[in-house]
Design a protein around this motif. Structure first.
Motif, PDB file in Angstrom:
ATOM      1  N   HIS A  94       0.815  -1.219   0.000  1.00 24.31           N
ATOM      2  CA  HIS A  94       0.000   0.000   0.000  1.00 24.31           C
ATOM      3  C   HIS A  94       0.849   1.269   0.000  1.00 24.31           C
ATOM      4  O   HIS A  94       0.313   2.368  -0.140  1.00 24.31           O
ATOM      5  N   ARG A  95       2.155   1.113   0.227  1.00 22.16           N
ATOM      6  CA  ARG A  95       3.075   2.243   0.317  1.00 22.16           C
ATOM      7  C   ARG A  95       2.635   3.229   1.406  1.00 22.16           C
ATOM      8  O   ARG A  95       2.568   4.452   1.210  1.00 22.16           O
ATOM      9  N   ALA A 113      -6.285   2.814   8.671  1.00 21.78           N
ATOM     10  CA  ALA A 113      -7.248   2.161   7.796  1.00 21.78           C
ATOM     11  C   ALA A 113      -7.622   3.057   6.627  1.00 21.78           C
ATOM     12  O   ALA A 113      -7.729   2.598   5.481  1.00 21.78           O
ATOM     13  N   GLN A 114      -7.797   4.340   6.892  1.00 22.23           N
ATOM     14  CA  GLN A 114      -8.134   5.287   5.820  1.00 22.23           C
ATOM     15  C   GLN A 114      -7.003   5.389   4.799  1.00 22.23           C
ATOM     16  O   GLN A 114      -7.250   5.435   3.588  1.00 22.23           O
ATOM     17  N   ALA A 115      -5.771   5.400   5.297  1.00 17.79           N
ATOM     18  CA  ALA A 115      -4.637   5.484   4.376  1.00 17.79           C
ATOM     19  C   ALA A 115      -4.518   4.226   3.535  1.00 17.79           C
ATOM     20  O   ALA A 115      -4.220   4.285   2.332  1.00 17.79           O
ATOM     21  N   ALA A 136      -7.261   4.284   0.894  1.00 18.05           N
ATOM     22  CA  ALA A 136      -6.968   5.247  -0.169  1.00 18.05           C
ATOM     23  C   ALA A 136      -5.930   4.728  -1.140  1.00 18.05           C
ATOM     24  O   ALA A 136      -5.881   5.148  -2.308  1.00 18.05           O
ATOM     25  N   ALA A 137      -5.089   3.792  -0.668  1.00 12.30           N
ATOM     26  CA  ALA A 137      -4.015   3.274  -1.518  1.00 12.30           C
ATOM     27  C   ALA A 137      -4.475   2.122  -2.391  1.00 12.30           C
ATOM     28  O   ALA A 137      -3.715   1.673  -3.257  1.00 12.30           O
ATOM     29  N   ARG A 138      -5.677   1.611  -2.142  1.00  8.34           N
ATOM     30  CA  ARG A 138      -6.141   0.458  -2.931  1.00  8.34           C
ATOM     31  C   ARG A 138      -6.533   0.870  -4.354  1.00  8.34           C
ATOM     32  O   ARG A 138      -7.011   1.954  -4.585  1.00  8.34           O
TER      33      ARG A 138
END
Length: 291
Positions: free
Chosen positions: A231-232, A284-286, A289-291
């Motif tokens: 997910h970086r 979890a939000q980050a 957002a990376a998906r």
């Protein structure tokens, strides 16, 4: 342990020091000494931490008793509980003792292999037994933070933990211990890192990689506390030394390099750790957002 040795180490039983002529009652009252536990004193220069309380309790423990749980872990060099936390003393069968205020006794079966006897009187449970007892009695996050440190210091090994889980089946606290011990990771560098990792695991988030090394185009950019490489996403815990002006400048430059390389960096301080649910939501939000 003799009173001479305990007094020269800076921790002593007041009544013994007076009866043997090391101190007068007046000197004991007027100091410079601090009372650590009832009847046990220390030089005022000593750091007032849990290890000091363990040293005080060791002067009072009856024969056969040993320090256990987080107190034993403290002697082994693991992160200490707060100064006011009770000292844990393990009592074998047949030993009766309640201890003073500030000491909590636990009765348990103690085999010869569970004990470490020391010349300085700080007798304690073995590293493996200590890891089990911490995992079986503390919260999951606390236990993982302590055992991670023991792994990092090589007081216990991953093989030791596997043996504990195998041999501990059916014992009291086995389910709680298994939950904690299966989450331990020697790569963790601090309790807050361990706590964040545990919180993510318990919330069902992907497990991060501790102390991950970030590269870009073959060049090393940084080693970070926790990372989700796919997910970086990165989490960095900033302890007190990160607020030194020079360190802050270095940190800002490092985070700019990571952001330029496409990584999302979540910076956490001690105040953030006090609301772990909010931390998990941010992570979890980050990740989403990376998906």
């Amino acid at each position: 342990m003799t009173t001479h040795r305990s007094f020269s180490a800076g921790v002593f039983v007041g009544a013994h020091a007076v009866s043997e002529g090391w101190l007068t009652q007046r000197r004991l009252r007027e100091g410079p000494f601090v009372r650590v536990l009832h009847g046990v004193y220390a030089d005022a220069s000593r750091t007032r931490d849990h290890l000091l309380r363990c040293q005080a309790a060791a002067l009072l423990m009856p024969p056969g008793a040993v320090l256990g749980g987080r107190s034993a872990a403290t002697v082994l060099g693991a992160p200490q509980p707060e100064h006011g936390a009770p000292v844990i003393v393990m009592l074998p069968d047949g030993v009766q003792w309640t201890g003073p205020s500030g000491v909590r006794t636990r009765r348990a079966r103690l085999d010869a292999g569970d004990l470490v006897r020391r010349d300085d009187g700080l007798h304690h449970t073995s590293p493996a037994r200590t890891a089990w007892d911490v995992a079986a009695t503390e919260t999951t996050a606390t236990a993982v933070g302590v055992v991670d440190a023991m792994l990092r210091a090589e007081e216990v090994t991953e093989s030791d933990l596997r043996e504990l889980l195998q041999d501990g089946a059916g014992r009291w606290g086995a389910a709680r211990a298994r939950k904690a011990l299966t989450l331990c990771d020697r790569r963790s560098q601090s309790p807050p890192e361990s706590w964040v990792r545990v919180a993510c695991a318990l919330a069902g988030l992907p497990v991060p990689v501790p102390q991950f090394e970030v590269h870009r185009d073959g060049l090393w950019l940084a080693q970070v506390d926790l990372a989700w490489p796919i997910h970086r996403v990165i989490v960095e815990y900033e302890g007190p030394h990160h607020f030194d002006p020079d360190q802050m400048t270095r940190d800002d430059a490092r985070y700019e390099r990571l952001a330029a390389a496409g990584w999302t960096v979540i910076r956490l301080a001690a105040s953030d750790i006090r609301d772990m649910e909010a931390v998990v939501r941010r992570i979890a939000q980050a990740l989403d957002a990376a998906r």
